[in-house]
Design an enzyme around this catalytic site. Sequence first.
Site, PDB file in Angstrom:
ATOM      1  N   HIS A 176       0.844  -1.206   0.000  1.00 44.26           N
ATOM      2  CA  HIS A 176       0.000   0.000   0.000  1.00 44.26           C
ATOM      3  C   HIS A 176       0.882   1.260   0.000  1.00 44.26           C
ATOM      4  O   HIS A 176       0.705   2.174  -0.802  1.00 44.26           O
ATOM      5  CB  HIS A 176      -0.896  -0.052   1.249  1.00 44.26           C
ATOM      6  N   ARG A 189      -2.079  13.733   2.715  1.00 46.96           N
ATOM      7  CA  ARG A 189      -2.944  12.745   3.356  1.00 46.96           C
ATOM      8  C   ARG A 189      -2.890  12.846   4.874  1.00 46.96           C
ATOM      9  O   ARG A 189      -1.933  13.383   5.441  1.00 46.96           O
ATOM     10  CB  ARG A 189      -2.520  11.339   2.931  1.00 46.96           C
ATOM     11  N   THR A 237     -18.209   8.705   0.212  1.00 53.35           N
ATOM     12  CA  THR A 237     -16.997   9.456  -0.114  1.00 53.35           C
ATOM     13  C   THR A 237     -17.430  10.916  -0.191  1.00 53.35           C
ATOM     14  O   THR A 237     -18.414  11.240  -0.858  1.00 53.35           O
ATOM     15  CB  THR A 237     -16.436   9.007  -1.482  1.00 53.35           C
TER      16      THR A 237
HETATM   17  C1  HEM Z   1      -0.650   9.722  -0.978  1.00 55.91           C
HETATM   18  C2  HEM Z   1      -0.943   8.435  -1.048  1.00 55.91           C
HETATM   19  C3  HEM Z   1      -0.884   7.519   0.149  1.00 55.91           C
HETATM   20  C4  HEM Z   1       0.163   7.224   0.946  1.00 55.91           C
HETATM   21  C5  HEM Z   1       1.584   7.746   0.823  1.00 55.91           C
HETATM   22  C6  HEM Z   1      -0.302   6.323   1.952  1.00 55.91           C
HETATM   23  C7  HEM Z   1       0.477   5.810   2.968  1.00 55.91           C
HETATM   24  C8  HEM Z   1       0.018   5.091   4.039  1.00 55.91           C
HETATM   25  C9  HEM Z   1       0.811   4.617   5.120  1.00 55.91           C
HETATM   26  C10 HEM Z   1       2.286   4.853   5.308  1.00 55.91           C
HETATM   27  C11 HEM Z   1      -0.003   3.972   5.955  1.00 55.91           C
HETATM   28  C12 HEM Z   1       0.408   3.244   7.242  1.00 55.91           C
HETATM   29  C13 HEM Z   1       0.264   4.119   8.431  1.00 55.91           C
HETATM   30  C14 HEM Z   1       0.876   3.436   9.649  1.00 55.91           C
HETATM   31  O1  HEM Z   1       2.066   3.064   9.590  1.00 55.91           O
HETATM   32  O2  HEM Z   1       0.169   3.297  10.660  1.00 55.91           O
HETATM   33  C15 HEM Z   1      -1.322   4.039   5.415  1.00 55.91           C
HETATM   34  C16 HEM Z   1      -2.412   3.527   6.010  1.00 55.91           C
HETATM   35  C17 HEM Z   1      -3.665   3.582   5.479  1.00 55.91           C
HETATM   36  N1  HEM Z   1      -4.025   4.134   4.291  1.00 55.91           N
HETATM   37 FE1  HEM Z   1      -2.827   5.010   2.992  1.00 55.91          FE
HETATM   38  N2  HEM Z   1      -1.621   6.070   1.745  1.00 55.91           N
HETATM   39  C18 HEM Z   1      -2.022   6.789   0.669  1.00 55.91           C
HETATM   40  C19 HEM Z   1      -3.274   6.812   0.116  1.00 55.91           C
HETATM   41  C20 HEM Z   1      -4.353   6.155   0.613  1.00 55.91           C
HETATM   42  C21 HEM Z   1      -5.672   6.155   0.027  1.00 55.91           C
HETATM   43  C22 HEM Z   1      -6.047   6.849  -1.281  1.00 55.91           C
HETATM   44  C23 HEM Z   1      -6.481   5.441   0.865  1.00 55.91           C
HETATM   45  C24 HEM Z   1      -7.928   5.113   0.754  1.00 55.91           C
HETATM   46  C25 HEM Z   1      -8.690   5.314  -0.273  1.00 55.91           C
HETATM   47  C26 HEM Z   1      -5.677   5.018   1.988  1.00 55.91           C
HETATM   48  C27 HEM Z   1      -6.133   4.319   3.058  1.00 55.91           C
HETATM   49  C28 HEM Z   1      -5.368   3.947   4.121  1.00 55.91           C
HETATM   50  C29 HEM Z   1      -5.897   3.254   5.280  1.00 55.91           C
HETATM   51  C30 HEM Z   1      -7.342   2.849   5.508  1.00 55.91           C
HETATM   52  C31 HEM Z   1      -4.826   3.025   6.123  1.00 55.91           C
HETATM   53  C32 HEM Z   1      -4.849   2.319   7.470  1.00 55.91           C
HETATM   54  C33 HEM Z   1      -4.589   0.874   7.199  1.00 55.91           C
HETATM   55  C34 HEM Z   1      -4.429   0.051   8.434  1.00 55.91           C
HETATM   56  O3  HEM Z   1      -3.810   0.508   9.403  1.00 55.91           O
HETATM   57  O4  HEM Z   1      -4.909  -1.088   8.391  1.00 55.91           O
HETATM   58  N3  HEM Z   1      -4.401   5.464   1.789  1.00 55.91           N
HETATM   59  N4  HEM Z   1      -1.290   4.720   4.233  1.00 55.91           N
END
Ligand code: HEM
Length: 254
Positions: A176, A189, A237
């Site tokens: 992801h 974000r 959304t």
């Molecule tokens: C700029 C683009 C994105 C980046 C760089 C990114 C990066 C990340 C990172 C690093 C985490 C982990 C956070 C942690 O370590 O606790 C995360 C979690 C998450 N992201 Fe993204 N993300 C992006 C876009 C998105 C998008 C577009 C969505 C949804 C449509 C999304 C949904 C989520 C969700 C739900 C989590 C939590 C997942 C979990 O802890 O099970 N992200 N994201």
Amino acid sequence: MSSEATEETEATEATKSAPSSPDEMGVFGTFALFELGASWAELNGASRRVGAREPLEVIAAHTERVAVDGYLTVGLTERSHFLLRLHARQPEQSQAVIADLLRTRPGRHLTVRHTLTGVTRPLVYASQAPDQLQALQATEYAGGLPPRYAVVIPTRKSAAWWNLPEAKRLALMREHTAVGIEYLAKVKRRLYHATGLADADFVTWFETDDLAAFSALVARLRALREDTYNERLGAPTILGTARTLDELFTELAH
Ligand code: HEM
């Protein structure tokens, strides 16, 4: 003073001031989507213009405890006119703003269509992936000006996800994050944890000038194995355009 009394004073102090930034941990984000009823438009223009100042006064009265941002959603998100994002150290402080807002003259014509609350927390996965953490910290939003669009996507994961071994979740989140990093320069974000606070596990918040790139990002994330554990993605959304509060309520007065 007893240690109990000291703790109490510290807790009171901690809830006093509005968080300076949602980058702080333990900040509660409350997202409230409002629809303005047709009865508001039936008021004469002067009443609307005078009345529309009242929400600004109400929000200003809470400004020391609650930081409020406004987004116009009419035409982009059904059954709504605007979204407020409220940051506070305790959700009851944001609740007080919304309750006071509903008592204003335009407030009597407002329906709250959706609310979500989540809290910022230290990273769970990225902190265990130093290479990705470095990329996350090093990449700046390249747009310059504040982005025009905001998108809120509540998500909920299945029991199967929460029961995966941590190493497996970490591996899936690496995928992801690897995709996400490619879009970091175009998309800002913010992640709020919402388990037990809303019918979602996360409230994800994005700001961008490039909605086409954002849509492509979500499509790519949907193709990952991690997405098979998403029970809810959106619904709703919420898409809106950034406004100052002054601009927002002036537009709503017209
Ligand atoms: C700029 C683009 C994105 C980046 C760089 C990114 C990066 C990340 C990172 C690093 C985490 C982990 C956070 C942690 O370590 O606790 C995360 C979690 C998450 N992201 Fe993204 N993300 C992006 C876009 C998105 C998008 C577009 C969505 C949804 C449509 C999304 C949904 C989520 C969700 C739900 C989590 C939590 C997942 C979990 O802890 O099970 N992200 N994201």
